[in-house]
Scaffold this active site. Sequence first.
Site, PDB file in Angstrom:
ATOM      1  N   GLY A  14       0.812  -1.228   0.000  1.00  0.00           N
ATOM      2  CA  GLY A  14       0.000   0.000   0.000  1.00  0.00           C
ATOM      3  C   GLY A  14       0.832   1.258   0.000  1.00  0.00           C
ATOM      4  O   GLY A  14       0.761   2.085  -0.930  1.00  0.00           O
ATOM      5  N   TYR A 152       7.509  -5.417  16.670  1.00  0.00           N
ATOM      6  CA  TYR A 152       7.430  -4.392  15.616  1.00  0.00           C
ATOM      7  C   TYR A 152       8.009  -3.056  16.107  1.00  0.00           C
ATOM      8  O   TYR A 152       8.792  -2.404  15.414  1.00  0.00           O
ATOM      9  CB  TYR A 152       5.963  -4.247  15.226  1.00  0.00           C
ATOM     10  N   PRO A 182       5.301   6.891   9.641  1.00  0.00           N
ATOM     11  CA  PRO A 182       3.861   6.989   9.374  1.00  0.00           C
ATOM     12  C   PRO A 182       3.033   6.605  10.601  1.00  0.00           C
ATOM     13  O   PRO A 182       3.433   5.740  11.387  1.00  0.00           O
ATOM     14  CB  PRO A 182       3.616   5.962   8.257  1.00  0.00           C
TER      15      PRO A 182
HETATM   16  N1  CAA Z   1      -4.184  -0.920  26.327  1.00  0.00           N
HETATM   17  C1  CAA Z   1      -4.538  -1.642  27.410  1.00  0.00           C
HETATM   18  N2  CAA Z   1      -5.091  -2.856  27.328  1.00  0.00           N
HETATM   19  C2  CAA Z   1      -5.284  -3.374  26.129  1.00  0.00           C
HETATM   20  C3  CAA Z   1      -4.944  -2.683  24.945  1.00  0.00           C
HETATM   21  C4  CAA Z   1      -4.380  -1.405  25.096  1.00  0.00           C
HETATM   22  N3  CAA Z   1      -4.037  -0.674  24.029  1.00  0.00           N
HETATM   23  N4  CAA Z   1      -5.245  -3.457  23.891  1.00  0.00           N
HETATM   24  C5  CAA Z   1      -5.755  -4.611  24.381  1.00  0.00           C
HETATM   25  N5  CAA Z   1      -5.797  -4.543  25.728  1.00  0.00           N
HETATM   26  C6  CAA Z   1      -6.285  -5.551  26.639  1.00  0.00           C
HETATM   27  C7  CAA Z   1      -7.695  -5.977  26.285  1.00  0.00           C
HETATM   28  O1  CAA Z   1      -8.630  -5.070  26.816  1.00  0.00           O
HETATM   29  C8  CAA Z   1      -7.786  -7.349  26.931  1.00  0.00           C
HETATM   30  O2  CAA Z   1      -7.997  -7.198  28.326  1.00  0.00           O
HETATM   31  P1  CAA Z   1      -8.960  -8.216  29.151  1.00  0.00           P
HETATM   32  O3  CAA Z   1      -8.348  -9.583  28.920  1.00  0.00           O
HETATM   33  O4  CAA Z   1      -8.857  -7.730  30.552  1.00  0.00           O
HETATM   34  O5  CAA Z   1     -10.310  -8.055  28.533  1.00  0.00           O
HETATM   35  C9  CAA Z   1      -6.359  -7.869  26.747  1.00  0.00           C
HETATM   36  O6  CAA Z   1      -5.540  -6.734  26.479  1.00  0.00           O
HETATM   37  C10 CAA Z   1      -6.242  -8.819  25.561  1.00  0.00           C
HETATM   38  O7  CAA Z   1      -4.993  -9.352  25.644  1.00  0.00           O
HETATM   39  P2  CAA Z   1      -4.623 -10.689  24.860  1.00  0.00           P
HETATM   40  O8  CAA Z   1      -3.224 -11.059  25.226  1.00  0.00           O
HETATM   41  O9  CAA Z   1      -5.691 -11.719  25.066  1.00  0.00           O
HETATM   42  O10 CAA Z   1      -4.593 -10.160  23.386  1.00  0.00           O
HETATM   43  P3  CAA Z   1      -5.360 -10.611  22.109  1.00  0.00           P
HETATM   44  O11 CAA Z   1      -4.883 -11.951  21.709  1.00  0.00           O
HETATM   45  O12 CAA Z   1      -6.814 -10.359  22.243  1.00  0.00           O
HETATM   46  O13 CAA Z   1      -4.764  -9.563  21.050  1.00  0.00           O
HETATM   47  C11 CAA Z   1      -3.663  -7.589  20.273  1.00  0.00           C
HETATM   48  C12 CAA Z   1      -4.235  -8.347  21.460  1.00  0.00           C
HETATM   49  C13 CAA Z   1      -2.947  -8.511  19.298  1.00  0.00           C
HETATM   50  C14 CAA Z   1      -2.667  -6.608  20.809  1.00  0.00           C
HETATM   51  C15 CAA Z   1      -4.823  -6.884  19.573  1.00  0.00           C
HETATM   52  O14 CAA Z   1      -5.409  -6.033  20.523  1.00  0.00           O
HETATM   53  C16 CAA Z   1      -4.365  -6.035  18.401  1.00  0.00           C
HETATM   54  O15 CAA Z   1      -4.274  -6.494  17.281  1.00  0.00           O
HETATM   55  N6  CAA Z   1      -4.076  -4.743  18.657  1.00  0.00           N
HETATM   56  C17 CAA Z   1      -3.645  -3.809  17.615  1.00  0.00           C
HETATM   57  C18 CAA Z   1      -2.154  -3.716  17.597  1.00  0.00           C
HETATM   58  C19 CAA Z   1      -1.810  -2.658  16.598  1.00  0.00           C
HETATM   59  O16 CAA Z   1      -2.070  -1.471  16.772  1.00  0.00           O
HETATM   60  N7  CAA Z   1      -1.167  -3.064  15.529  1.00  0.00           N
HETATM   61  C20 CAA Z   1      -0.823  -2.126  14.485  1.00  0.00           C
HETATM   62  C21 CAA Z   1      -0.878  -2.834  13.183  1.00  0.00           C
HETATM   63  S1  CAA Z   1      -0.718  -1.688  11.839  1.00  0.00           S
HETATM   64  C22 CAA Z   1       0.865  -1.212  11.890  1.00  0.00           C
HETATM   65  O17 CAA Z   1       1.678  -1.713  12.586  1.00  0.00           O
HETATM   66  C23 CAA Z   1       1.218  -0.072  10.983  1.00  0.00           C
HETATM   67  C24 CAA Z   1       1.848   1.016  11.741  1.00  0.00           C
HETATM   68  O18 CAA Z   1       3.047   1.165  11.680  1.00  0.00           O
HETATM   69  C25 CAA Z   1       1.013   1.945  12.509  1.00  0.00           C
END
Ligand code: CAA
Length: 246
Positions: A14, A152, A182
């Site tokens: 992209g 990452y 970015p």
């Molecule tokens: N802050 C605090 N708590 C958080 C949180 C955050 N930001 N995100 C998730 N949690 C908590 C949830 O609320 C949940 O809590 P409970 O269990 O108490 O309900 C817990 O974390 C979930 O933890 P798990 O270990 O079970 O995680 P999961 O398997 O559900 O997946 C994750 C977690 C993979 C991090 C998922 O939340 C995710 O994909 N997050 C996005 C990560 C992200 O921003 N990636 C960017 C990709 S794009 C990119 O990288 C391009 C770029 O450069 C910007």
Amino acid sequence: MTARTALVTGGTGGIGTAICKRLADMGHRVATNYRNEEKARAWQRQVKADGYDIALAQGDVSSSEEAEAMVRNVEQQLGPVDILVNNAGITRDGTFHKMTPHQWTEVINTNLNSVYYMTRPVIEGMRERKWGRVIQISSINGQKGQYGQANYAAAKAGMHGFTISLAQENARFGITVNTVSPGYIGTDMVMAVPEEVRNKIVAQIPTGRLGNPAEIAYAVGFFIPDEASWITGANLSANGGQYMGW
Ligand code: CAA
């Protein structure tokens, strides 16, 4: 402006596609790498239909041998590489206490070790010719960290550490080395984040929307002209205001 040869890694993705087009619009000869021949040829036909001739070279950036072969291939097709954009990157998100060695290593190899593998074969020629641009595509998450991205964020922060060291070593050779960081851009990588998590992230962006790949390509293009030759070792944030560290 003098026409230069640019190599953009991950150019079929992209942000990469937008960078290839931007550099071509600026009058440069542009090449990118690929791993899957069929997908790459389809991509090449698509950009051709949009009016762009982008050269292709096969190779995986996470292999030092393939990276070097890719650089030599591009040199043969278009001439010595003057502009290198280290853009190729992947995510293998997961909270650290569950992260497998494979998730860690894949991201470090593809996002960070690749920067060494790609830059090493081009830097000597740039030093001899006394002109060069090396641009790392890092991430907002290398600056602020991100829940679920220890691998990452470590790689992306490492890319800027590389930038500021290489910038010092090569400033006297007419080579600038900079980073673009970015924020969340509307690409397949970001759309792979679960929708409810993504919606929460978008709510934290002051502009109220995801970025466009062309907005990152513009930031990359900014570093290239001779007028930008005093700018080296910079980390340019392009993130809709989501992170304003300085
Ligand atoms: N802050 C605090 N708590 C958080 C949180 C955050 N930001 N995100 C998730 N949690 C908590 C949830 O609320 C949940 O809590 P409970 O269990 O108490 O309900 C817990 O974390 C979930 O933890 P798990 O270990 O079970 O995680 P999961 O398997 O559900 O997946 C994750 C977690 C993979 C991090 C998922 O939340 C995710 O994909 N997050 C996005 C990560 C992200 O921003 N990636 C960017 C990709 S794009 C990119 O990288 C391009 C770029 O450069 C910007």
